[in-house]
Design a protein around this motif. Structure first.
Motif, mmCIF file in Angstrom:
data_model
loop_
_atom_site.group_PDB
_atom_site.id
_atom_site.type_symbol
_atom_site.label_atom_id
_atom_site.label_comp_id
_atom_site.label_asym_id
_atom_site.label_seq_id
_atom_site.Cartn_x
_atom_site.Cartn_y
_atom_site.Cartn_z
ATOM 1 N N GLY A 121 29.337 23.127 36.115
ATOM 2 C CA GLY A 121 29.195 23.444 37.417
ATOM 3 C C GLY A 121 30.003 25.107 38.006
ATOM 4 O O GLY A 121 30.337 25.447 36.980
ATOM 5 N N GLY A 122 29.315 25.210 38.783
ATOM 6 C CA GLY A 122 30.639 26.348 39.544
ATOM 7 C C GLY A 122 31.892 25.806 39.831
ATOM 8 O O GLY A 122 32.334 25.130 39.850
ATOM 9 N N GLY A 136 32.977 37.164 32.702
ATOM 10 C CA GLY A 136 32.649 36.510 34.073
ATOM 11 C C GLY A 136 31.139 37.687 34.781
ATOM 12 O O GLY A 136 31.833 38.920 33.802
ATOM 13 N N GLN A 137 30.521 36.766 35.348
ATOM 14 C CA GLN A 137 29.934 37.926 36.153
ATOM 15 C C GLN A 137 29.211 38.409 37.530
ATOM 16 O O GLN A 137 29.359 37.295 37.934
ATOM 17 C CB GLN A 137 28.110 38.028 35.224
ATOM 18 C CG GLN A 137 27.332 38.989 35.655
ATOM 19 C CD GLN A 137 25.855 38.815 34.836
ATOM 20 O OE1 GLN A 137 25.868 40.181 33.872
ATOM 21 N NE2 GLN A 137 24.884 38.775 34.643
ATOM 22 N N ASN A 180 26.967 31.990 43.321
ATOM 23 C CA ASN A 180 25.897 32.723 42.531
ATOM 24 C C ASN A 180 26.069 33.765 41.027
ATOM 25 O O ASN A 180 25.187 34.065 40.141
ATOM 26 C CB ASN A 180 25.246 34.035 43.599
ATOM 27 C CG ASN A 180 23.981 33.156 44.280
ATOM 28 O OD1 ASN A 180 24.338 31.890 44.478
ATOM 29 N ND2 ASN A 180 23.507 34.315 45.420
ATOM 30 N N GLY A 181 27.520 33.932 41.283
ATOM 31 C CA GLY A 181 27.498 34.574 39.906
ATOM 32 C C GLY A 181 28.255 33.521 38.326
ATOM 33 O O GLY A 181 28.231 32.386 38.831
ATOM 34 N N GLY A 182 28.712 33.709 38.027
ATOM 35 C CA GLY A 182 29.200 33.041 37.062
ATOM 36 C C GLY A 182 30.167 33.492 35.921
ATOM 37 O O GLY A 182 29.979 34.647 35.280
ATOM 38 N N LEU A 183 29.375 32.621 34.392
ATOM 39 C CA LEU A 183 30.159 33.485 33.476
ATOM 40 C C LEU A 183 28.614 34.244 32.922
ATOM 41 O O LEU A 183 27.115 33.981 33.102
ATOM 42 C CB LEU A 183 29.289 32.059 31.807
ATOM 43 C CG LEU A 183 31.352 31.746 32.420
ATOM 44 C CD1 LEU A 183 30.705 30.300 31.571
ATOM 45 C CD2 LEU A 183 32.488 32.392 32.418
ATOM 46 N N GLU A 237 25.384 25.886 37.234
ATOM 47 C CA GLU A 237 25.725 26.687 38.308
ATOM 48 C C GLU A 237 26.785 27.719 37.025
ATOM 49 O O GLU A 237 27.329 28.691 37.971
ATOM 50 C CB GLU A 237 26.035 26.267 38.660
ATOM 51 C CG GLU A 237 26.882 26.763 40.213
ATOM 52 C CD GLU A 237 27.190 26.184 41.231
ATOM 53 O OE1 GLU A 237 28.019 27.146 42.313
ATOM 54 O OE2 GLU A 237 27.097 25.235 41.377
ATOM 55 N N ALA A 238 27.265 26.964 35.865
ATOM 56 C CA ALA A 238 28.805 27.848 34.684
ATOM 57 C C ALA A 238 27.856 28.948 34.849
ATOM 58 O O ALA A 238 28.327 30.026 34.516
ATOM 59 C CB ALA A 238 28.907 27.154 33.966
ATOM 60 N N ALA A 239 26.483 29.542 34.926
ATOM 61 C CA ALA A 239 26.422 30.615 33.653
ATOM 62 C C ALA A 239 25.849 31.558 35.352
ATOM 63 O O ALA A 239 25.287 31.719 36.182
ATOM 64 C CB ALA A 239 24.650 30.790 33.294
#
Length: 649
Positions: free
Chosen positions: A212-213, A241-242, A408-411, A429-431
């Motif tokens: 998750g986030g 991260g992105q 909304n961002g993540g890896l 959500e991690a992505a």
């Protein structure tokens, strides 16, 4: 899967050797494990802090949305059209928009077959409705607990397949060998006091990160209390991260933590401000709007424009978010929703409502009575949910605040959801596959699609067996010894205050309203606290919290740096973030802190952030377009027969 006990740094450590490990037991993690099994992978395990923890199982809204391609009615839709909608959110790479659109029906219908009760009509059409940032009726729902129902259905399948589960283990560090993900160090969070069973090492070839986030960063949060996230561990291991700047904030109840979107707003409740003890109730929105009609129209629009959107502050529904924030954070008051009386008092004046609101309430048979009458008419399960959590909306008000809701961002991931650290895949959500804005419910679809694609790729391409436990320990011992010997003392001071202070710092500096000076000071504090982590002993019962605190600080370092770098490089307000700009425009009736300038719509620049030994660094690149692909059947079929169409695109 093999298990053995070893001695390392004076500690007794269990080592599990397995080909593939999935970390996280939400809808994305469970789907990844199940899909891996279906694609033939048998040597796998699922690692989780607790099967009943996490966002998927413990969150929802009035009717929690699942977003997919249209499956009903005369309205035209296509994979390309849905991909373009996702792509139009800004800062979205085209391959992710296309993949999430292309597999949306496959993933949705699989959930239907697993027993998730999405409603269909008498002829089998899966009807839908419009959600935020959506032009078509692609949204559907199984009720307030859609993601919980998904998680339960996927868990049943995982259990039926006999996939091993390592329950009660908190992943605290991703281990690398030769620049690739190679395993995990986990803490036994159910029994951290016992030195003999405190640690677990997972030796694996592929790792699916479904944690998750980084919800634990924020104090003002609608994430379930049991969700912290572990993005910091992935960033520390070398994954990029992105779009870390891009969060979604919105109005939510404080206890229980729950989004007050959709029909909670369309029922037109009163917004009351009270003193901390509940006295002095005031219908504070009237101070801004002046007349009940304008106020009611803004409240109604908030239902389908739920996330805070900086473009809707000057003349839209997001002014409600600002006004609630001012009451709670600047005036120190409480804000509650009252469903027992109409806004402004008296009877509902339907004639004063804008046509969209009046027609909606009329079509729903709810253009009458009090807010609670309308809510019961339109969505009784939304009332039942709060009653099941000890809040009876037919008798009492509901306290709300402006809260962090979704990252909304993540890896950064490629088209198969593999991160920049080979062997590490991020799903759910991690992505970081979403952009500045996204249609409501697209996160649930993205979690199912991403975990499908990661599992498909791992099963087809990452077939090498894990290394021996001995070779693994020799290679990673230097990465874990310092953590294994984290000082623990029964007389240590509690760190709960430090954790709460760090969360408060992030809500103030990196929440929906951001200033350069505040972000810079918060970043400096987070880095200083991270440098001091581990130097003082912690209580045995707080060892788990201590490692969550460490991950929180790692995440704050990257996220605050991303926000600060974005602003310093000319970034303007967009999405759910208002950046103070002394040269910008001040919305009518607001104080100087809300002066801002809007970013250009549909930004193509994507920010990437890495944590290095020298500190965090950022780069900006153009987003990748939606791929032009082969659509002649014979050619696609031949490629599928020869390669399975699984490659490193």
């Amino acid at each position: 899967m093999k298990e053995e006990m070893v001695q390392l740094a004076g500690q007794t450590v269990k080592v599990v050797t397995v080909q593939t490990a999935v970390v996280g037991s939400g809808a994305a993690g469970l789907n990844a494990a199940s899909r891996l099994f279906s694609f033939g992978r048998r040597d796998l395990t699922l690692v989780t802090e607790g099967m009943n923890c996490g966002t998927s199982r413990n969150t929802g809204s009035d009717k929690q949305t699942y977003y997919k391609m249209t499956l009903a009615g005369e309205e035209a839709d296509s994979v390309q059209a849905m991909a373009e909608t996702l792509f139009s959110g800004g800062c979205v790479d085209g391959e992710h928009a296309l993949a999430e659109a292309a597999s949306s029906v496959r993933c949705f219908l699989r959930l239907v077959e697993l027993g998730v009760p999405f409603p269909d009509g008498p002829y089998g059409e899966y009807v839908g409705y419009r959600t935020d940032h959506d032009l078509r009726r692609r949204a559907t729902s199984a009720g307030p607990l859609t993601s919980k129902l998904m998680t339960e259905a996927l868990e049943r399948e995982v259990l039926e397949k006999g996939i091993p589960i390592l329950d009660g283990y908190q992943a605290v560090r991703i281990l690398t060998i030769g620049g690739q993900a190679a395993g995990l160090l986990c803490l036994n969070c159910k029994n951290p006091q016992s030195a003999k069973s405190r640690w677990l090492l997972v030796n694996c070839r592929s790792l699916v990160w479904a944690t998750g986030g980084p919800a634990g960063m924020y104090l003002d949060s609608v994430y379930p209390a049991g969700h912290w996230g572990s993005t910091g561990a992935a960033l520390e291991a070398g994954a990029a991260g992105q779009n870390l700047t891009e969060w979604q904030f919105g109005l939510a109840s404080v206890s229980p933590r729950w989004n007050v979107s959709g029909t909670y707003m369309q029922a037109l409740p009163r917004f009351l401000s009270t003193a901390p003890d509940g006295s002095d109730p005031r219908e504070f929105l009237l101070d801004y709007f002046g007349d009940p009609a304008s106020m009611c129209n803004h409240i109604f629009r908030k239902g389908y424009e739920w996330p805070f959107d900086v473009t809707k502050v000057r003349c839209g529904s997001s002014i409600l978010d600002v006004l609630v924030f001012l009451e709670t954070k600047r005036k120190g008051r409480r804000v509650v929703l009252d469903f027992l009386e109409n806004p402004g008092g008296g009877e509902l004046d339907a004639a004063a409502l804008e046509p969209q609101a009046r027609e909606y309430l009329t079509a729903a048979g709810a253009c009458f009575g009090r807010p609670i009458d309308r809510l019961l008419q339109m969505n009784r399960p939304a009332v039942d949910f709060y009653r099941s959590r000890g809040v009876d909306l037919t008798k009492e008000p509901l306290e709300i605040a402006l809260c962090a809701q979704h990252n909304n961002g993540g890896l950064k991931v490629n088209s198969w959801w593999e991160t920049t650290l080979p062997g590490l895949f991020a799903v759910g959500e991690a992505a970081g596959t979403h952009g500045v804005t996204r249609p409501g419910g697209s996160a649930l679809n993205a979690g199912q699609v991403g975990s499908l694609r990661a599992a498909r790729y791992i099963a087809a391409k990452r077939t090498q067996p894990p290394m021996s436990a001995t070779a693994f320990l020799n290679a990673v011992s230097s990465q874990v010894e310092a953590l294994l010997t984290t000082p623990v003392d029964q007389d240590a001071e509690s760190i709960r205050g430090q954790v709460a202070n760090a969360q408060r710092r992030m809500s103030e500096a990196g929440g929906p309203f951001r200033r350069e000076t505040g972000m810079a000071a918060a970043l400096k504090e987070a880095q200083a606290e991270l440098a001091q982590w581990g130097r003082s002993p912690v209580l045995p019962g707080e060892l788990s919290l201590s490692f969550r605190y460490r991950d929180l600080l790692l995440s704050q370092q990257a996220y605050l740096f991303a926000m600060l770098s974005y602003l310093k490089n000319g970034g303007k307000s967009r999405g759910s973030a208002l950046y103070h700009d002394p040269q910008g425009t001040l919305p009518t009736g607001l104080s100087e802190e809300f002066r801002h300038s809007l970013a250009e719509k549909g930004s193509e620049a994507i920010q990437e952030v890495r944590l290095t030994k020298e500190g965090p660094c950022a780069l900006v690149r153009p987003r990748r377009p939606i791929p032009q692909r082969e659509d002649f059947f014979e050619n696609v079929w031949r490629s599928f027969r020869e390669t399975g169409n699984v490659d490193g695109l």
